[in-house]
Write a protein that holds these residues in place. Structure first.
Motif, PDB file in Angstrom:
ATOM      1  N   THR A  95       0.915   4.215   6.789  1.00  0.00           N
ATOM      2  CA  THR A  95       1.332   5.294   5.554  1.00  0.00           C
ATOM      3  C   THR A  95       3.124   5.244   5.861  1.00  0.00           C
ATOM      4  N   GLU A  96       3.487   5.380   4.795  1.00  0.00           N
ATOM      5  CA  GLU A  96       5.155   5.857   4.934  1.00  0.00           C
ATOM      6  C   GLU A  96       5.157   7.403   4.697  1.00  0.00           C
ATOM      7  N   THR A  99       7.832   8.009   1.300  1.00  0.00           N
ATOM      8  CA  THR A  99       7.545   7.348  -0.059  1.00  0.00           C
ATOM      9  C   THR A  99       6.413   7.596  -0.808  1.00  0.00           C
ATOM     10  N   ARG A 101       3.804   5.576   0.379  1.00  0.00           N
ATOM     11  CA  ARG A 101       3.165   4.249   0.095  1.00  0.00           C
ATOM     12  C   ARG A 101       2.267   4.221   1.199  1.00  0.00           C
ATOM     13  N   LEU A 103       0.753   0.810   3.126  1.00  0.00           N
ATOM     14  CA  LEU A 103       0.929  -0.764   3.226  1.00  0.00           C
ATOM     15  C   LEU A 103       0.026  -1.496   3.996  1.00  0.00           C
ATOM     16  N   ARG A 112       2.579  -5.336   1.935  1.00  0.00           N
ATOM     17  CA  ARG A 112       2.591  -5.313   0.778  1.00  0.00           C
ATOM     18  C   ARG A 112       2.022  -3.830   0.513  1.00  0.00           C
ATOM     19  N   GLU A 113       2.223  -3.361  -0.797  1.00  0.00           N
ATOM     20  CA  GLU A 113       1.803  -2.120  -1.167  1.00  0.00           C
ATOM     21  C   GLU A 113       0.356  -2.219  -1.642  1.00  0.00           C
ATOM     22  N   ARG A 116      -0.459   4.116  -3.335  1.00  0.00           N
ATOM     23  CA  ARG A 116       0.688   5.135  -3.170  1.00  0.00           C
ATOM     24  C   ARG A 116       0.016   6.482  -3.815  1.00  0.00           C
ATOM     25  N   ALA A 164      -6.912  -2.893  -2.520  1.00  0.00           N
ATOM     26  CA  ALA A 164      -6.093  -1.722  -2.898  1.00  0.00           C
ATOM     27  C   ALA A 164      -7.007  -0.439  -2.661  1.00  0.00           C
TER      28      ALA A 164
END
Length: 399
Positions: A95-96, A99, A101, A103, A112-113, A116, A164
């Motif tokens: 996790t970011e 942002t 996001r 990843l 890669r993402e 989100r 995803a």
């Protein structure tokens, strides 16, 4: 500066290079946020199954020396990563915080993402924080996430479809949020329940209110409801906490937590159901009103400010922000109870100032232990996430 432990270099050099790799000194620290941490009855009997990304207690994984050493950079150029989660069968997610996001990392070093989550703008220490696979992940792909929404912190269930994450569903809402002390760590315990570190959100009086979700370690069922056997009939498992950000279990099934002190007394606590841990009345090894003293105390937050905790071979590894180091703390044996001394023997520090602020540390599951062959994950025992803004990295550590 490029790290010679970079995955692409390792892939080309093979197993011999991996064993011999010594990473170059990092670029000067580029932290972009103010350092955090500066300003009863027993729990349920644990099973033997470890959390997917938590500690494995006494399980022996390596014949190494026990001294941490960085052997590879798994990924770099991240934006303030907060939590690392190994999905059973792969991949590894990160996790970011700012942002929102999520990843996905590959052994080649590609990033890669994979999802989100919308987080509140200007959330300070909040944002997208903890991530943890559910006990049912192999069956239904559920992954838990902790994030700061517009009005509060919340825990959500997401669905992994093989490539995803999506299908966001709120499980726990109303955890107080603020610019500081948002907690955010998620770990599935040996009992299959989800444990949540919730900070006091700067409202210190809430830590002693057992009906509030702030300043607590929460224990919930996978659907977000209060877990069976909780000591107060709600989601509260323990209380009197300032800002818990590390959760892990040892081989005896004992739960441990790392916690930020105010301007002093960072803590490593032995957690028992229904207990209160002193905040805001006392910190560290002091006792007030039946509180449990910390098992180990760092009197100066400059030496620690502990953000995350992993346990391997009954040794606690504590990742530190302001302290910019990894602490190695051997855990005591059976029968130990904190006595107010606040010091566990044998604690040693590693990587002091070498990699900047350290946000997360996790035990590497066996399936992610590489062989040194091209295209494999690094052969490491722990992964570390550095907290250096857009210069953040994921480092592989062997013991």
């Amino acid at each position: 500066m490029r790290d010679p432990g970079r995955r692409a270099v390792l892939a080309a050099a093979g197993a011999a290079a991996l064993a011999a790799c010594t990473p170059a000194p990092p670029s000067p620290s580029r932290a972009t946020t103010a350092p955090e941490g500066t300003t009863a009855p027993p729990g349920p009997a644990p099973s033997s199954a470890p959390s997917a990304s938590g500690g494995t207690g006494g399980m022996r994984r390596t014949a190494g020396t026990g001294t941490p050493r960085v052997v590879a950079t798994v990924a770099e150029g991240l934006d303030t990563p907060w939590s690392i989660a190994f999905l059973p069968g792969g991949p590894v997610l990160v996790t970011e915080r700012g942002t929102g996001r999520i990843l996905a990392l590959s052994p080649s070093g590609a990033v890669r993402e994979a999802g989100r989550i919308t987080v509140r703008a200007g959330a300070g220490e909040g944002g997208l924080l903890g991530l943890e696979p559910a006990p049912s992940f192999a069956r239904d792909g559920t992954v838990f996430a902790y994030a700061t929404a517009e009005q509060s912190n919340r825990v959500m269930a997401l669905r992994w479809d093989g490539s995803a994450l999506g299908g966001e569903r709120v499980l726990v809402d109303g955890i107080p949020a603020a610019a500081v002390h948002n907690g955010g760590r998620l770990k599935v315990g040996p009992d299959g329940m989800l444990y949540i570190g919730a900070g006091d959100a700067g409202q210190r009086q809430l830590a002693q209110d057992r009906a509030s979700l702030a300043g607590k370690i929460l224990r919930v069922a996978p659907d977000g409801s209060p877990a069976p056997g909780n000591p107060f009939g709600n989601r509260t498992f323990t209380y009197g906490h300032r800002n818990v950000q590390g959760l892990a279990w040892d081989s005896r099934g004992r739960m441990w937590a790392s916690e930020f002190g105010p301007d002093r007394d960072d803590e490593l606590n032995l957690i028992t159901a229904g207990s209160q841990y002193g905040w805001p009345g006392v910190t560290g090894a002091a006792v007030q009103g039946g509180s449990v003293p910390a098992a180990h105390v760092w009197p100066s937050t400059a030496d620690a400010s502990p953000s995350a905790l992993a346990i391997l071979d009954d040794v606690a590894y504590v990742a530190c922000l302001r302290g910019q180091r990894l602490w190695r703390v051997p855990l005591p044996g059976a029968g130990f109870a904190p006595d107010g001394g606040g010091s566990l023997p044998g604690a040693t520090e590693h990587f002091r100032g070498e990699y900047g602020r350290l946000r997360d540390v996790v035990v590497v599951p066996a399936e992610f232990r590489g062989t040194g062959a091209p295209g494999a994950w690094p052969d490491a025992d722990l992964w570390l996430a550095t907290n250096e803004g857009d210069g953040s990295r994921i480092l592989a550590v062997a013991l």
